[in-house]
Write a protein that holds these residues in place. Sequence first.
Motif, PDB file in Angstrom:
ATOM      1  N   ILE A   5      -5.749  13.163 -25.955  1.00 11.20           N
ATOM      2  CA  ILE A   5      -6.876  12.383 -25.425  1.00 11.20           C
ATOM      3  C   ILE A   5      -6.379  11.404 -24.370  1.00 11.20           C
ATOM      4  N   GLU A   6      -5.329  10.683 -24.688  1.00 12.62           N
ATOM      5  CA  GLU A   6      -4.769   9.707 -23.750  1.00 12.62           C
ATOM      6  C   GLU A   6      -4.316  10.373 -22.444  1.00 12.62           C
ATOM      7  N   ALA A   7      -3.605  11.475 -22.560  1.00 13.56           N
ATOM      8  CA  ALA A   7      -3.127  12.176 -21.363  1.00 13.56           C
ATOM      9  C   ALA A   7      -4.296  12.678 -20.527  1.00 13.56           C
ATOM     10  N   MET A   8      -5.303  13.230 -21.185  1.00 14.89           N
ATOM     11  CA  MET A   8      -6.474  13.730 -20.458  1.00 14.89           C
ATOM     12  C   MET A   8      -7.210  12.582 -19.758  1.00 14.89           C
ATOM     13  N   GLU A   9      -7.401  11.477 -20.458  1.00 11.40           N
ATOM     14  CA  GLU A   9      -8.086  10.331 -19.846  1.00 11.40           C
ATOM     15  C   GLU A   9      -7.327   9.824 -18.629  1.00 11.40           C
ATOM     16  N   ASP A  10      -6.003   9.722 -18.750  1.00  9.76           N
ATOM     17  CA  ASP A  10      -5.196   9.279 -17.613  1.00  9.76           C
ATOM     18  C   ASP A  10      -5.289  10.284 -16.463  1.00  9.76           C
ATOM     19  N   GLU A  65       0.828  -1.209   0.000  1.00 12.16           N
ATOM     20  CA  GLU A  65       0.000   0.000   0.000  1.00 12.16           C
ATOM     21  C   GLU A  65       0.862   1.258   0.000  1.00 12.16           C
ATOM     22  N   GLU A  66       1.917   1.267   0.788  1.00 10.25           N
ATOM     23  CA  GLU A  66       2.809   2.422   0.834  1.00 10.25           C
ATOM     24  C   GLU A  66       3.518   2.626  -0.516  1.00 10.25           C
ATOM     25  N   LYS A  67       3.899   1.533  -1.150  1.00  5.74           N
ATOM     26  CA  LYS A  67       4.547   1.634  -2.457  1.00  5.74           C
ATOM     27  C   LYS A  67       3.566   2.201  -3.484  1.00  5.74           C
ATOM     28  N   LEU A  68       2.333   1.710  -3.472  1.00  8.88           N
ATOM     29  CA  LEU A  68       1.334   2.210  -4.421  1.00  8.88           C
ATOM     30  C   LEU A  68       1.020   3.685  -4.168  1.00  8.88           C
ATOM     31  N   ASP A  69       0.963   4.081  -2.911  1.00  8.31           N
ATOM     32  CA  ASP A  69       0.745   5.504  -2.592  1.00  8.31           C
ATOM     33  C   ASP A  69       1.884   6.360  -3.149  1.00  8.31           C
ATOM     34  N   GLU A  70       3.113   5.866  -3.024  1.00  6.75           N
ATOM     35  CA  GLU A  70       4.258   6.625  -3.535  1.00  6.75           C
ATOM     36  C   GLU A  70       4.236   6.699  -5.057  1.00  6.75           C
ATOM     37  N   VAL A  71       3.873   5.608  -5.711  1.00 11.71           N
ATOM     38  CA  VAL A  71       3.772   5.621  -7.177  1.00 11.71           C
ATOM     39  C   VAL A  71       2.694   6.608  -7.607  1.00 11.71           C
ATOM     40  N   ALA A  72       1.546   6.610  -6.916  1.00  8.07           N
ATOM     41  CA  ALA A  72       0.479   7.563  -7.232  1.00  8.07           C
ATOM     42  C   ALA A  72       0.975   9.003  -7.050  1.00  8.07           C
ATOM     43  N   HIS A  73       1.730   9.223  -5.993  1.00  6.51           N
ATOM     44  CA  HIS A  73       2.294  10.557  -5.757  1.00  6.51           C
ATOM     45  C   HIS A  73       3.253  10.939  -6.890  1.00  6.51           C
ATOM     46  N   GLN A  74       4.080  10.006  -7.323  1.00  3.72           N
ATOM     47  CA  GLN A  74       5.029  10.275  -8.400  1.00  3.72           C
ATOM     48  C   GLN A  74       4.318  10.586  -9.714  1.00  3.72           C
ATOM     49  N   SER A 130      -1.866  18.607 -12.744  1.00  6.35           N
ATOM     50  CA  SER A 130      -0.829  19.527 -13.237  1.00  6.35           C
ATOM     51  C   SER A 130       0.176  18.796 -14.120  1.00  6.35           C
ATOM     52  N   ARG A 131       0.481  17.550 -13.804  1.00 10.58           N
ATOM     53  CA  ARG A 131       1.392  16.770 -14.653  1.00 10.58           C
ATOM     54  C   ARG A 131       0.721  16.467 -15.994  1.00 10.58           C
ATOM     55  N   THR A 132      -0.576  16.241 -15.958  1.00  8.43           N
ATOM     56  CA  THR A 132      -1.332  16.033 -17.191  1.00  8.43           C
ATOM     57  C   THR A 132      -1.218  17.271 -18.066  1.00  8.43           C
ATOM     58  N   MET A 133      -1.368  18.430 -17.463  1.00  7.87           N
ATOM     59  CA  MET A 133      -1.319  19.676 -18.229  1.00  7.87           C
ATOM     60  C   MET A 133       0.055  19.927 -18.837  1.00  7.87           C
ATOM     61  N   LYS A 137      -8.541  10.016 -14.623  1.00 11.05           N
ATOM     62  CA  LYS A 137      -8.586   8.860 -13.710  1.00 11.05           C
ATOM     63  C   LYS A 137      -8.006   9.257 -12.360  1.00 11.05           C
ATOM     64  N   ARG A 138      -6.926  10.033 -12.392  1.00 16.02           N
ATOM     65  CA  ARG A 138      -6.289  10.452 -11.143  1.00 16.02           C
ATOM     66  C   ARG A 138      -7.054  11.571 -10.447  1.00 16.02           C
TER      67      ARG A 138
END
Length: 161
Positions: free
Chosen positions: A84-89, A37-46, A51-54, A92-93
């Motif tokens: 489109i792909e970047a916006m969809e991703d 869970e901690e690893k997945l949280d860190e990956v989500a944070h990364q 703003s990264r999408t933009m 999701k976040r």
Amino acid sequence: MKKLGVILLSSILIYSCQPQENTTAVGPEGWLEGNTEEKLDEVAHQLGGFSRTMVEVSYRYSELYWAGMDENWGYADHQVEHIIEAMEDGLKRRPVRAESSKTFMEETLPMMEEIIKKENKEEFIKGFQMFTSACNACHAKEGESFIMIQTPENRTSPVRF
């Protein structure tokens, strides 16, 4: 004794079939640590939020513009696909952004795809102006009207047609 062996074997099988929490650090030099869970949280944070999408959409927006100016329609279509792909991703976040981006996703991007299929530079220029306005409208819906998108003035990519 036989009963004890069956119980022991059953216990070993039950224990070995249980998911074991892996706390081994992974990644180059073990930068990703903790339990799953901690690893997945860190990956989500990364991965970051919208703003990264933009950042990616901004790059693709500029490349789309220059592709149209060069009449490189395959590259222009490629950029829209990746927007489109970047916006969809990103959505999701950050699903909270879905409502304000609905018109952009369902109308503006398909409009650009249709314009690109026509392979007409003059139509592309008009369509790109509408595309830019749609970007700014979406920013305004999010309370970020201070982010004003304008037609690119300088190329940053070496891609040419």
